[in-house]
Design an enzyme around this catalytic site. Structure first.
Site, PDB file in Angstrom:
ATOM      1  N   PRO A  13       0.826  -1.216   0.000  1.00 31.94           N
ATOM      2  CG  PRO A  13      -0.637  -1.529   1.767  1.00 31.94           C
ATOM      3  CD  PRO A  13       0.676  -1.980   1.231  1.00 31.94           C
ATOM      4  CD  GLU A  14       4.247   2.094  -3.574  1.00 26.62           C
ATOM      5  OE1 GLU A  14       4.486   3.151  -4.187  1.00 26.62           O
ATOM      6  OE2 GLU A  14       4.713   0.996  -3.913  1.00 26.62           O
TER       7      GLU A  14
ATOM      8  CE  LYS B  84       4.771   4.934   1.282  1.00 24.45           C
ATOM      9  NZ  LYS B  84       5.988   4.118   1.437  1.00 24.45           N
TER      10      LYS B  84
ATOM     11  NE  ARG C 263      13.176  -0.933   1.342  1.00 26.94           N
ATOM     12  CZ  ARG C 263      13.418   0.225   1.947  1.00 26.94           C
ATOM     13  NH1 ARG C 263      13.568   1.314   1.258  1.00 26.94           N
ATOM     14  NH2 ARG C 263      13.522   0.268   3.250  1.00 26.94           N
TER      15      ARG C 263
END
Length: 279
Positions: free
Chosen positions: A2-3, A54, A269
DNA sequence: CTGCGGTCCTGAAGGC
DNA sequence: TGCCTTCAGGACCGCA
């Protein structure tokens, strides 16, 4: 994960579902994920649903704020019939479409028997009850304060690579790994470029790409790729994953020049880019 | 101030 | 088939 686009999609949906509803009680199934006293919200009416970055916040009457951070695997579902909450669509990475299930950590029950379910497989997310809204200097990508001038001022002097820099939430908030990768492709900038090496034109391209890609994410109601937990509160999937530019497209052709998309690790990442058009 | 690594957590995926 | 290891990562914290 979720962004901004996923949380904004949830916000718009919950605003329609929840404003005006009165909380009966909050059922906390995983205590470490609720900060504050859940008993304090009994009888309170929801007056608004807001978002910054967020962070999603249910605004309650009497200056109470129930904030939710979904972190990596948080999921919000809403059922008008909380006594028999079965969702039509498959709920990703949970054992049952009936709520609550084994991933459910917190349930907000309303007076009319509707209910809001906070699921979170990995237990990183949280809900927090506070008597004041979180004050932060950070600027949301969709806010009027997010101007080209602000963007340049906040990032152009950093020696860090642009991609991990955009993930830091303390100056600009809302960007996560999916949209970070895709917006740098849109701007034709290589993710490892040091921020202080970027030209004015490149900074402007990244700024424009940030707004464009985040808005595209919202247009498609967020990303529900198969390894993600995100769904809308009614259990429908978003469709941004059908429009990925480079994210999770390693080995596939660049949408611009057909060069093969590469994957590297940058600051821990997964990082995806086109080696030909991203300079 | 920066930057790195550890921490939290669990289901999925890969190796043998 | 089954057991074991590895991986995924947003935010935060402690340390050099």
């Amino acid at each position: 994960m979720p962004e901004l686009p996923e949380v904004e999609t949830i916000r718009r949906s919950l605003r329609d579902d929840l404003v005006g509803k009165v909380i009966d009680h909050v059922e906390v199934l995983e205590f470490k994920q609720f900060k504050g006293d859940p008993k304090q919200v009994a009888g309170k009416k929801i007056t608004d649903v807001i978002r910054k970055g967020k962070m999603l916040t249910l605004v309650l009457e009497d200056s109470l704020f129930l904030s939710i951070h979904l972190m990596l695997t948080g999921q919000i579902l809403f059922a008008e019939d909380g006594k028999n909450a079965i969702f039509k669509n498959i709920i990703p990475h949970t054992n049952s479409n009936k709520m609550p299930n084994t991933s459910t950590r917190i349930v907000v029950h309303f007076k009319d028997t509707s209910a809001l379910y906070f699921n979170d497989q990995r237990k990183f997310g949280w809900m927090k009850l506070s008597d004041k809204i979180e004050e932060t200097k950070s600027v949301d990508v969709l806010s009027p304060e997010f101007t080209l001038e602000y963007f340049k001022k906040s990032i152009s002097s950093s020696k860090k690579p642009i991609k991990p820099l955009l993930l830091e939430q303390d100056k600009i908030t809302g960007i996560g790994n999916i949209y970070d990768n895709d917006l740098l492709w849109e701007a034709k900038v290589h993710p490892t470029r040091k921020a202080n090496s970027l030209s004015n034109e490149e900074l402007e391209a990244i700024y424009n790409a940030t707004v464009k890609i985040i808005q595209e994410g919202i247009k498609y109601k967020g990303s529900s790729a198969k390894d993600e937990m995100y769904v809308l509160p009614n259990s429908e999937k978003g469709s941004y994953q059908e429009h990925f530019k480079v994210y999770h497209r390693n080995g596939q052709p660049c949408l611009r020049d057909k060069a093969t998309i590469e994957r590297i690790e940058l600051a821990g990442r997964g990082t995806f880019f086109c080696p030909k058009c991203q300079k």
